[in-house]
Design an enzyme around this catalytic site. Structure first.
Site, short mmCIF file in Angstrom:
data_model
loop_
_atom_site.label_atom_id
_atom_site.label_comp_id
_atom_site.label_asym_id
_atom_site.label_seq_id
_atom_site.Cartn_x
_atom_site.Cartn_y
_atom_site.Cartn_z
N ARG A 1 0.80 -1.24 0.00
CA ARG A 1 0.00 0.00 0.00
C ARG A 1 0.83 1.28 0.00
O ARG A 1 0.40 2.29 -0.52
CB ARG A 1 -0.92 0.02 1.22
CG ARG A 1 -2.08 -0.92 1.09
CD ARG A 1 -3.00 -0.79 2.28
NE ARG A 1 -3.94 -1.90 2.30
CZ ARG A 1 -4.51 -2.37 3.40
NH1 ARG A 1 -4.26 -1.81 4.57
NH2 ARG A 1 -5.34 -3.37 3.33
N CYS B 1 -9.83 -1.23 5.27
CA CYS B 1 -11.30 -1.12 5.33
C CYS B 1 -11.78 0.18 5.98
O CYS B 1 -12.68 0.85 5.46
CB CYS B 1 -11.86 -2.31 6.09
SG CYS B 1 -10.93 -2.72 7.57
N HIS C 1 -18.13 -1.91 9.99
CA HIS C 1 -17.38 -0.94 10.81
C HIS C 1 -18.20 0.35 10.92
O HIS C 1 -18.83 0.78 9.95
CB HIS C 1 -16.05 -0.57 10.14
CG HIS C 1 -15.03 -1.67 10.12
ND1 HIS C 1 -15.17 -2.86 10.80
CD2 HIS C 1 -13.82 -1.74 9.50
CE1 HIS C 1 -14.10 -3.62 10.59
NE2 HIS C 1 -13.27 -2.96 9.81
#
Ligand code: A2P
Length: 340
Positions: A101, A132, A244
């Site tokens: 990333r 996420c 979430h």
């Protein structure tokens, strides 16, 4: 005839891997061959997805030459070892781990936010899928940032156990059962019991006292949306299976009213679903809105009464879908639309 593609899912027995397969099917992704890969111990295993049986193959020794797109979700060490094997065989890798990333020449993509950056995959053959909690926050705030620049974000997350994989889902189940039966609670995944508890640690501690999950939100917001935005995160694990939730507090460059923000987010083009009524239950919740949904939900939009240019909101999304598998499938859809 419409072109069809050979797809490999690495980590196909896992929570995210299985969801990748489900979403490819739901979205009628044009698939020629689908290769479902996992560890040696799963070789030959049959898994059921949407009523159909799929045979798992071992990743070890798998020939990526026959693959157009390989979607990885089997942990950073597996991506480290096998992503280059896949790209050397000219498969394009969409990697759901954090391993690539923060590599400069690897694009980190949320299609609603920086989809145009996908073209940068050509240098390495790899596209990284963000964390996420970052994905859902950025989808929610991008339409606001486009109108009124965000300077700083204070965010507190309330994250579901499915983010730690199938073993964590099982741990919460087992602990709830043990609690009801008044038996001893066993914890292997988390450092403290997760049933009927709230744990202010996700991922390992860094030298600065923040956890890696918190720093992911800082690094990824800068890489994906705007390098000038400062982020002050606290990430927390809660006993929720899927979805979430985030309390997001924005500090903006100038005044924007809650009504204006609701108009922006409530428009069809915003990419989010606004659920915001000033009545009991007039807001999105993980266990309600998130089940089987790919959307990012926003509610509780209000002006910060403690400062001049602040907006508060509540952001909820299914972490396995938009936070992982759906975002990866969206990237694959852009790839075949524009590049393959
Ligand atoms: P397996 O079921 O064979 O262990 P989750 O995130 O839900 O814990 O899932 C992790 C995924 O990563 C699973 O599909 C798991 O497969 C896969 N995996 C773990 N270790 C390896 C490995 N050495 N090679 C391939 N896949 C692996």
């Amino acid at each position: 005839m419409n072109k069809k593609y050979n797809i490999a899912v690495v980590g196909a027995t896992g929570a995210v891997g299985q969801m990748m397969v489900r979403i490819l099917i739901e979205r009628k992704f044009p698939i020629n061959n689908l290769y479902l890969l996992a560890s040696k111990k799963s070789d030959g295993k049959i898994i059921k997805i949407e009523g159909d049986d799929y045979k798992i193959k071992s990743l070890d020794g798998f020939d990526f030459k026959k693959v157009d797109i390989a979607m990885f979700s089997a942990g950073g060490d597996i991506s480290e070892k096998y992503a280059s094997i896949a790209t050397q065989s000219s498969a394009i890798v969409i990697d759901n781990t954090s391993f690539f990333r923060y590599v400069d020449n690897i694009p980190l993509i949320v299609p609603e936010v920086n989809g145009e950056k996908i073209s940068e995959y050509k240098e390495t053959g790899i596209i990284a899928n963000p964390n996420c909690s970052t994905i859902q926050m950025l989808v929610a705030i991008k339409p606001i940032h486009d109108i009124c620049r965000i300077k700083r974000i204070n965010v507190c997350t309330y994250q579901a156990v499915s983010g730690s994989g199938n073993i964590a889902i099982e741990e919460l189940h087992n602990q709830v059962n043990a609690y009801v039966k008044k038996e001893k609670l066993v914890n292997n995944v988390y450092p403290k019991q997760i049933a009927f508890n709230v744990i202010p640690q996700i991922d390992k501690f860094m030298d600065n006292g923040y956890t890696k999950e918190e720093m992911k939100m800082v690094w990824e917001t800068k890489k994906i949306l705007d390098n000038n935005i400062e982020v002050n995160p606290t990430t927390v694990r809660v006993p929720v299976f899927f979805g979430h939730s985030e309390a997001v507090h924005l500090e903006l460059e100038k005044k924007i009213t809650a009504k204006e923000v609701k108009n922006i987010l409530g428009s069809e083009r915003s990419g989010v679903v606004l659920v915001d009524e000033h009545k009991d239950g007039g807001y999105p919740c993980a266990a309600n809105e998130c089940e089987d949904s790919n959307e990012v939900f926003v509610g509780r939009v209000r002006e910060d009464i403690s400062t001049k240019y602040g907006i508060n909101m509540w952001v909820v999304s299914n972490n396995i879908r938009k936070g992982a598998a759906y975002n990866s499938v969206q990237i694959a859809e852009l790839l075949i639309r524009d590049y393959l």
